[in-house]
Motif scaffolding. Structure first.
Motif, PDB file in Angstrom:
ATOM      1  N   ARG A   1       0.755  -1.284   0.042  1.00 43.83           N
ATOM      2  CA  ARG A   1      -0.158   0.021   0.252  1.00 43.83           C
ATOM      3  C   ARG A   1       0.794   0.886  -0.319  1.00 43.83           C
ATOM      4  O   ARG A   1       0.580   2.370  -0.831  1.00 43.83           O
ATOM      5  CB  ARG A   1      -0.890   0.397   1.186  1.00 43.83           C
ATOM      6  CG  ARG A   1      -1.571   1.687   1.194  1.00 43.83           C
ATOM      7  CD  ARG A   1      -2.788   1.347   2.610  1.00 43.83           C
ATOM      8  NE  ARG A   1      -1.440   2.043   3.340  1.00 43.83           N
ATOM      9  CZ  ARG A   1      -1.106   2.767   3.657  1.00 43.83           C
ATOM     10  NH1 ARG A   1      -1.095   3.690   2.668  1.00 43.83           N
ATOM     11  NH2 ARG A   1      -0.298   3.120   4.738  1.00 43.83           N
ATOM     12  N   ARG A   2       1.822   1.709   0.928  1.00 44.35           N
ATOM     13  CA  ARG A   2       3.143   2.443   0.964  1.00 44.35           C
ATOM     14  C   ARG A   2       3.606   2.485  -0.431  1.00 44.35           C
ATOM     15  O   ARG A   2       3.580   3.573  -0.816  1.00 44.35           O
ATOM     16  CB  ARG A   2       3.902   2.218   2.544  1.00 44.35           C
ATOM     17  CG  ARG A   2       3.730   3.202   2.456  1.00 44.35           C
ATOM     18  CD  ARG A   2       4.670   3.339   3.499  1.00 44.35           C
ATOM     19  NE  ARG A   2       4.660   1.975   4.717  1.00 44.35           N
ATOM     20  CZ  ARG A   2       5.842   1.459   5.248  1.00 44.35           C
ATOM     21  NH1 ARG A   2       7.268   1.425   5.362  1.00 44.35           N
ATOM     22  NH2 ARG A   2       5.040  -0.229   5.863  1.00 44.35           N
ATOM     23  N   PHE A   3       3.765   1.609  -1.089  1.00 45.44           N
ATOM     24  CA  PHE A   3       4.615   1.658  -1.725  1.00 45.44           C
ATOM     25  C   PHE A   3       3.653   2.048  -3.451  1.00 45.44           C
ATOM     26  O   PHE A   3       3.890   2.971  -4.019  1.00 45.44           O
ATOM     27  CB  PHE A   3       4.978   0.716  -2.824  1.00 45.44           C
ATOM     28  CG  PHE A   3       5.934   0.313  -4.680  1.00 45.44           C
ATOM     29  CD1 PHE A   3       6.892   0.828  -3.846  1.00 45.44           C
ATOM     30  CD2 PHE A   3       4.895  -0.391  -4.870  1.00 45.44           C
ATOM     31  CE1 PHE A   3       7.443   0.496  -5.885  1.00 45.44           C
ATOM     32  CE2 PHE A   3       5.683  -0.175  -6.448  1.00 45.44           C
ATOM     33  CZ  PHE A   3       6.860   0.050  -6.145  1.00 45.44           C
TER      34      PHE A   3
ATOM     35  N   ALA B   1      12.461   5.449  -0.612  1.00 43.28           N
ATOM     36  CA  ALA B   1      12.481   3.654  -0.493  1.00 43.28           C
ATOM     37  C   ALA B   1      13.219   3.567   0.755  1.00 43.28           C
ATOM     38  O   ALA B   1      13.009   2.435   1.654  1.00 43.28           O
ATOM     39  CB  ALA B   1      12.637   3.028  -1.633  1.00 43.28           C
ATOM     40  N   ASP B   2      14.430   4.114   0.825  1.00 38.14           N
ATOM     41  CA  ASP B   2      15.769   3.745   1.798  1.00 38.14           C
ATOM     42  C   ASP B   2      14.875   4.675   2.885  1.00 38.14           C
ATOM     43  O   ASP B   2      15.575   3.764   3.773  1.00 38.14           O
ATOM     44  CB  ASP B   2      16.427   4.867   1.536  1.00 38.14           C
ATOM     45  CG  ASP B   2      18.051   4.741   0.839  1.00 38.14           C
ATOM     46  OD1 ASP B   2      17.741   3.667   0.118  1.00 38.14           O
ATOM     47  OD2 ASP B   2      18.402   5.377   0.162  1.00 38.14           O
ATOM     48  N   ARG B   3      13.896   6.289   3.047  1.00 38.28           N
ATOM     49  CA  ARG B   3      13.067   5.581   4.877  1.00 38.28           C
ATOM     50  C   ARG B   3      12.238   4.990   4.998  1.00 38.28           C
ATOM     51  O   ARG B   3      12.150   4.788   6.376  1.00 38.28           O
ATOM     52  CB  ARG B   3      12.726   7.128   3.885  1.00 38.28           C
ATOM     53  CG  ARG B   3      14.481   8.324   4.938  1.00 38.28           C
ATOM     54  CD  ARG B   3      13.646   9.974   5.035  1.00 38.28           C
ATOM     55  NE  ARG B   3      13.314   9.730   3.721  1.00 38.28           N
ATOM     56  CZ  ARG B   3      12.165  10.599   3.305  1.00 38.28           C
ATOM     57  NH1 ARG B   3      11.362  10.716   4.077  1.00 38.28           N
ATOM     58  NH2 ARG B   3      11.761  10.676   1.629  1.00 38.28           N
ATOM     59  N   SER B   4      11.330   5.153   3.887  1.00 42.75           N
ATOM     60  CA  SER B   4       9.577   4.084   4.518  1.00 42.75           C
ATOM     61  C   SER B   4       9.521   2.130   3.645  1.00 42.75           C
ATOM     62  O   SER B   4       9.040   2.328   4.235  1.00 42.75           O
ATOM     63  CB  SER B   4       8.999   5.240   3.080  1.00 42.75           C
ATOM     64  OG  SER B   4       8.972   6.909   3.303  1.00 42.75           O
ATOM     65  N   VAL B   5      10.466   1.832   2.724  1.00 39.59           N
ATOM     66  CA  VAL B   5       9.919   1.062   2.697  1.00 39.59           C
ATOM     67  C   VAL B   5      11.522   0.399   2.661  1.00 39.59           C
ATOM     68  O   VAL B   5      10.732  -1.070   3.690  1.00 39.59           O
ATOM     69  CB  VAL B   5      10.028   0.660   1.076  1.00 39.59           C
ATOM     70  CG1 VAL B   5       9.267  -0.551   0.216  1.00 39.59           C
ATOM     71  CG2 VAL B   5       8.776   2.073   0.773  1.00 39.59           C
ATOM     72  N   ASP B   6      12.141   0.181   2.586  1.00 42.18           N
ATOM     73  CA  ASP B   6      13.582  -0.634   2.196  1.00 42.18           C
ATOM     74  C   ASP B   6      13.589  -0.677   3.940  1.00 42.18           C
ATOM     75  O   ASP B   6      13.968  -2.251   4.288  1.00 42.18           O
ATOM     76  CB  ASP B   6      14.965  -0.894   2.193  1.00 42.18           C
ATOM     77  CG  ASP B   6      14.883   0.589   0.238  1.00 42.18           C
ATOM     78  OD1 ASP B   6      14.339  -0.138  -0.191  1.00 42.18           O
ATOM     79  OD2 ASP B   6      15.556   0.995   0.161  1.00 42.18           O
ATOM     80  N   PRO B   7      13.484  -0.396   5.048  1.00 41.37           N
ATOM     81  CA  PRO B   7      13.632  -1.161   6.253  1.00 41.37           C
ATOM     82  C   PRO B   7      12.590  -1.957   6.733  1.00 41.37           C
ATOM     83  O   PRO B   7      12.649  -3.013   7.402  1.00 41.37           O
ATOM     84  CB  PRO B   7      13.461   0.124   7.329  1.00 41.37           C
ATOM     85  CG  PRO B   7      13.865   1.365   6.917  1.00 41.37           C
ATOM     86  CD  PRO B   7      13.481   1.069   4.960  1.00 41.37           C
TER      87      PRO B   7
END
Length: 112
Positions: free
Chosen positions: A28-30, A92-98
């Motif tokens: 959903r975030r993506f 993506a580094d902040r919101s998805v990758d972790p």
């Protein structure tokens, strides 16, 4: 995101992963980032194409020397592409990758 060590059931199949709330939230975030950004870029691109086809006078206006509005819009397409890429990578580094890494660890059982 949940953690397998906190008593969550182990995700063993692709279907389990797909149905998990963590994966649904990640997807959903993506989509909330990618779809609007894609739409904005496509509008910008089609405006450029339509202006090039139907607004010859405007697009052939010289800005300085032999540089025309059409050339600036065309170069703007490249600039926009790189800008969107940089924005996406930071996001993506902040919101998805972790969270994706945590989900991967949960799926793989912490195996590196």
């Amino acid at each position: 995101m949940s953690d397998i060590r906190s008593g969550e059931p182990e995700l063993t199949t692709y279907r389990d992963v797909q149905m998990s709330p963590d994966f649904s939230e990640l997807r959903r975030r993506f989509r909330r980032f990618v779809f609007p950004m894609t739409g904005l870029f496509l509008v910008w691109y089609f405006v450029y194409v339509l202006l090039a086809d139907y607004a010859h006078g405007f697009m052939s206006t010289k800005v300085f020397g032999n540089i025309t509005v059409a050339l600036l819009f065309g170069l703007g397409q490249f600039v926009t592409t790189f800008a969107i890429t940089m924005i996406y990578v930071r996001w993506a580094d902040r919101s998805v990758d972790p969270d994706a890494a945590r989900l991967r660890d949960q799926i793989e059982g912490g195996v590196e």
